[in-house]
Design an enzyme around this catalytic site. Structure first.
Site, PDB file in Angstrom:
ATOM      1  N   LYS A  15       0.838  -1.218   0.000  1.00 55.50           N
ATOM      2  CA  LYS A  15       0.000   0.000   0.000  1.00 55.50           C
ATOM      3  C   LYS A  15       0.868   1.261   0.000  1.00 55.50           C
ATOM      4  CE  LYS A  15      -2.380  -1.017   3.780  1.00 55.50           C
ATOM      5  NZ  LYS A  15      -1.855  -2.360   4.154  1.00 55.50           N
ATOM      6  N   ARG A  90      -9.588   0.475   9.175  1.00 48.87           N
ATOM      7  CA  ARG A  90      -9.188  -0.918   9.392  1.00 48.87           C
ATOM      8  C   ARG A  90     -10.246  -1.699  10.153  1.00 48.87           C
ATOM      9  NH1 ARG A  90      -3.218   0.081   9.067  1.00 48.87           N
ATOM     10  NH2 ARG A  90      -2.085  -1.843   9.330  1.00 48.87           N
ATOM     11  N   ARG A 124      11.525  -6.379   4.626  1.00 44.41           N
ATOM     12  CA  ARG A 124      11.314  -4.957   4.310  1.00 44.41           C
ATOM     13  C   ARG A 124      12.282  -4.067   5.087  1.00 44.41           C
ATOM     14  NH1 ARG A 124       5.196  -2.848   4.562  1.00 44.41           N
ATOM     15  NH2 ARG A 124       5.354  -3.191   6.800  1.00 44.41           N
ATOM     16  N   ARG A 152      11.495  -1.752  10.581  1.00 45.86           N
ATOM     17  CA  ARG A 152      10.455  -1.384  11.557  1.00 45.86           C
ATOM     18  C   ARG A 152      10.424  -2.408  12.675  1.00 45.86           C
ATOM     19  NH1 ARG A 152       4.915  -0.169   8.369  1.00 45.86           N
ATOM     20  NH2 ARG A 152       4.116  -1.351  10.132  1.00 45.86           N
ATOM     21  N   ARG A 163      -0.403  -9.397  13.238  1.00 49.33           N
ATOM     22  CA  ARG A 163      -0.976  -8.373  12.365  1.00 49.33           C
ATOM     23  C   ARG A 163      -1.891  -9.003  11.319  1.00 49.33           C
ATOM     24  NH1 ARG A 163       4.397  -5.507  10.628  1.00 49.33           N
ATOM     25  NH2 ARG A 163       3.098  -4.113   9.369  1.00 49.33           N
TER      26      ARG A 163
END
Ligand code: AMP
Length: 208
Positions: A15, A90, A124, A152, A163
């Site tokens: 996203k 969300r 990532r 992160r 998640r």
């Protein structure tokens, strides 16, 4: 086009990466609740500190906190012609609150199966100087940047599993909610960044 666009999908769907393209095409400002929360954590505000506990555990931050953030953000001048929501709403209560304060003109859903997500998120990395997102395997950074990349804290395998669970239980039902309202555009996100970018461009050209 007036009205806001929602970029929807599981964590790691791309996203944030695709948001840049949509901002370029539509000139709508990107409103990422994840980025807003991370900024609050960095500032060390009481809200940021409370949110961090949820984020580190891979849980959703309570709706009232998120809705408060969005209400404030939408009062800024650059939100007049609509924004690009990234990572919001969300939950169904968040979508219901949004309906009362803004017009959503379309929802672009980037669809990626669970088994592809863990690899994507765990590899990532971010360049803290530019905010650019890289991936150790799928989008390696140039050597002069590689040394300063950060990960992160919630991009580890254990948190990703939580998640994903939060996504399936609380967020995924929103796809039907928006589909019932005729707003959902589904995109296959299980492809290269470039291919997904082409699909996103096509979707945007259909709605402009
Ligand atoms: P993201 O950067 O969008 O993946 O968000 C990172 C984390 O911030 C999530 O795992 C949640 O803990 C929190 N978060 C971001 N956006 C929301 C939202 N709309 N509702 C609840 N929690 C959120």
């Amino acid at each position: 086009m007036a009205g806001s666009i929602v970029l929807f999908g599981p964590p790691g769907a791309g996203k944030g990466t695709q948001a840049g393209k949509i901002v370029e095409i539509t000139s709508k400002p990107q409103v990422s609740t994840g980025d807003m929360l991370r900024a609050a954590v960095k500032l060390g505000s009481p809200m940021g500190l409370a949110a961090k506990e949820y984020m580190d555990a891979g849980l959703l931050v309570p709706d009232e906190v998120i809705i408060g953030l969005i209400q404030e953000r939408l009062q800024e001048d650059d939100a007049d012609q609509g924004v690009l929501f990234d990572g919001f709403p969300r939950t169904i209560p968040q979508a219901e609150s949004l309906e009362k304060i803004a017009t959503v003109s379309s929802v672009i859903s980037i669809e990626v199966p669970d088994d592809a997500i863990v690899d994507r998120i765990v590899g990532r990395r971010m360049d803290p100087e530019t905010g650019e997102i890289y991936h150790v395997q799928f989008k390696p950074a140039p050597p002069e940047i590689e040394g300063r990349l950060i990960q992160r804290p919630d991009d580890n395998e254990e948190t990703v599993r939580s998640r994903l669970e939060a996504y399936h239980n609380q967020t995924a039902p929103l796809a039907d909610w928006y589909s019932d309202r005729g707003l959902l555009i589904r995109i296959d996100g299980n492809a290269s960044i470039k291919q997904v970018g082409v699909s996103v461009e096509r979707a945007i050209s259909r709605i402009l």
